[in-house]
Design a protein around this motif. Structure first.
Motif, PDB file in Angstrom:
ATOM      1  N   CYS A 172       0.821  -1.211   0.000  1.00  0.00           N
ATOM      2  CA  CYS A 172       0.000   0.000   0.000  1.00  0.00           C
ATOM      3  C   CYS A 172       0.855   1.261   0.000  1.00  0.00           C
ATOM      4  CB  CYS A 172      -0.977  -0.017   1.169  1.00  0.00           C
ATOM      5  SG  CYS A 172      -0.208  -0.181   2.786  1.00  0.00           S
ATOM      6  N   ARG A 186       1.973   1.704  -3.674  1.00  0.00           N
ATOM      7  CA  ARG A 186       0.792   2.037  -4.484  1.00  0.00           C
ATOM      8  C   ARG A 186       0.379   3.485  -4.262  1.00  0.00           C
ATOM      9  NH1 ARG A 186      -3.515  -2.524  -3.558  1.00  0.00           N
ATOM     10  NH2 ARG A 186      -4.679  -1.172  -4.955  1.00  0.00           N
ATOM     11  N   HIS A 187       0.396   3.939  -3.019  1.00  0.00           N
ATOM     12  CA  HIS A 187       0.064   5.335  -2.706  1.00  0.00           C
ATOM     13  C   HIS A 187       1.062   6.287  -3.370  1.00  0.00           C
ATOM     14  CE1 HIS A 187      -0.843   8.990  -0.487  1.00  0.00           C
ATOM     15  NE2 HIS A 187       0.443   9.047  -0.183  1.00  0.00           N
ATOM     16  N   GLU A 239       0.611   6.584  -7.157  1.00  0.00           N
ATOM     17  CA  GLU A 239      -0.527   7.463  -7.455  1.00  0.00           C
ATOM     18  C   GLU A 239      -0.132   8.923  -7.226  1.00  0.00           C
ATOM     19  OE1 GLU A 239      -4.742   8.430  -5.367  1.00  0.00           O
ATOM     20  OE2 GLU A 239      -4.384   6.310  -5.829  1.00  0.00           O
ATOM     21  N   LYS A 240       0.535   9.194  -6.119  1.00  0.00           N
ATOM     22  CA  LYS A 240       0.970  10.560  -5.786  1.00  0.00           C
ATOM     23  C   LYS A 240       1.829  11.152  -6.891  1.00  0.00           C
ATOM     24  CE  LYS A 240       3.842  13.050  -2.450  1.00  0.00           C
ATOM     25  NZ  LYS A 240       4.620  12.943  -1.207  1.00  0.00           N
TER      26      LYS A 240
END
Length: 160
Positions: free
Chosen positions: A125, A128-129, A132-133
């Motif tokens: 996670c 993945r965060h 995206e950021k």
């Protein structure tokens, strides 16, 4: 090759961070190991992120030109671009509490190419965060040579 012990330490710290965040299935059985790092080094693909002031390493990654064999087939989606060369970032690791490692990596990598692909474990996670950021687009699922699933991402920037 003299950096391998440091790379192994960074990988161990990254592995521990993954476990604390609930990602218990990525980087198992000692991976990445000395062989993986030695292979990256011998091919000129291994990089170290150093502190600007102290010059001490706090991160590492592999930066590899295409083609990436495990990216040849993507499921439940598609790559943003299949016609142009790309680079792949693998084996990102950083020391406990370090900040800005992925930012530093991407800043460097996008001076070398405008087309980057990356994959990560579904349970990662944190990564993945961050993807995206930093504007990566989720493209689908790829499978590693051993059959393990990974979520695949790509980012293309337009250079002027």
């Amino acid at each position: 090759m003299s950096d391998v012990p440091t790379l192994l330490l960074l990988a161990d710290e990254a592995r521990q961070t993954m476990r604390k965040s609930g990602n218990t299935n990525q980087w198992i059985n000692g991976y990445p190991d000395e062989y993986a790092f030695a292979n990256d080094i011998s091919h000129g693909h291994c990089y170290v992120v150093e502190d600007k002031d102290t010059k001490l390493p706090y991160g590492t990654f592999a930066f590899i030109p295409s083609p990436e064999p495990t990216y040849a087939t993507i499921y439940q989606g598609e790559w943003l671009d299949t016609d142009n060369p790309y680079f792949v970032i693998h084996r990102i690791a950083s020391s406990f509490g370090s900040r800005g490692v992925l930012s530093a990596i991407l800043e460097y990598c996008f001076t070398q190419t405008n087309n980057i692909r990356i994959d990560t474990h579904r349970d990662n996670c944190i990564m993945r965060h961050l993807l995206e950021k930093y504007g990566f687009t989720y493209c689908g699922i790829i499978y590693l040579a051993n059959g393990d699933e990974r979520l695949a991402f790509q980012k293309i920037i337009n250079k002027k």
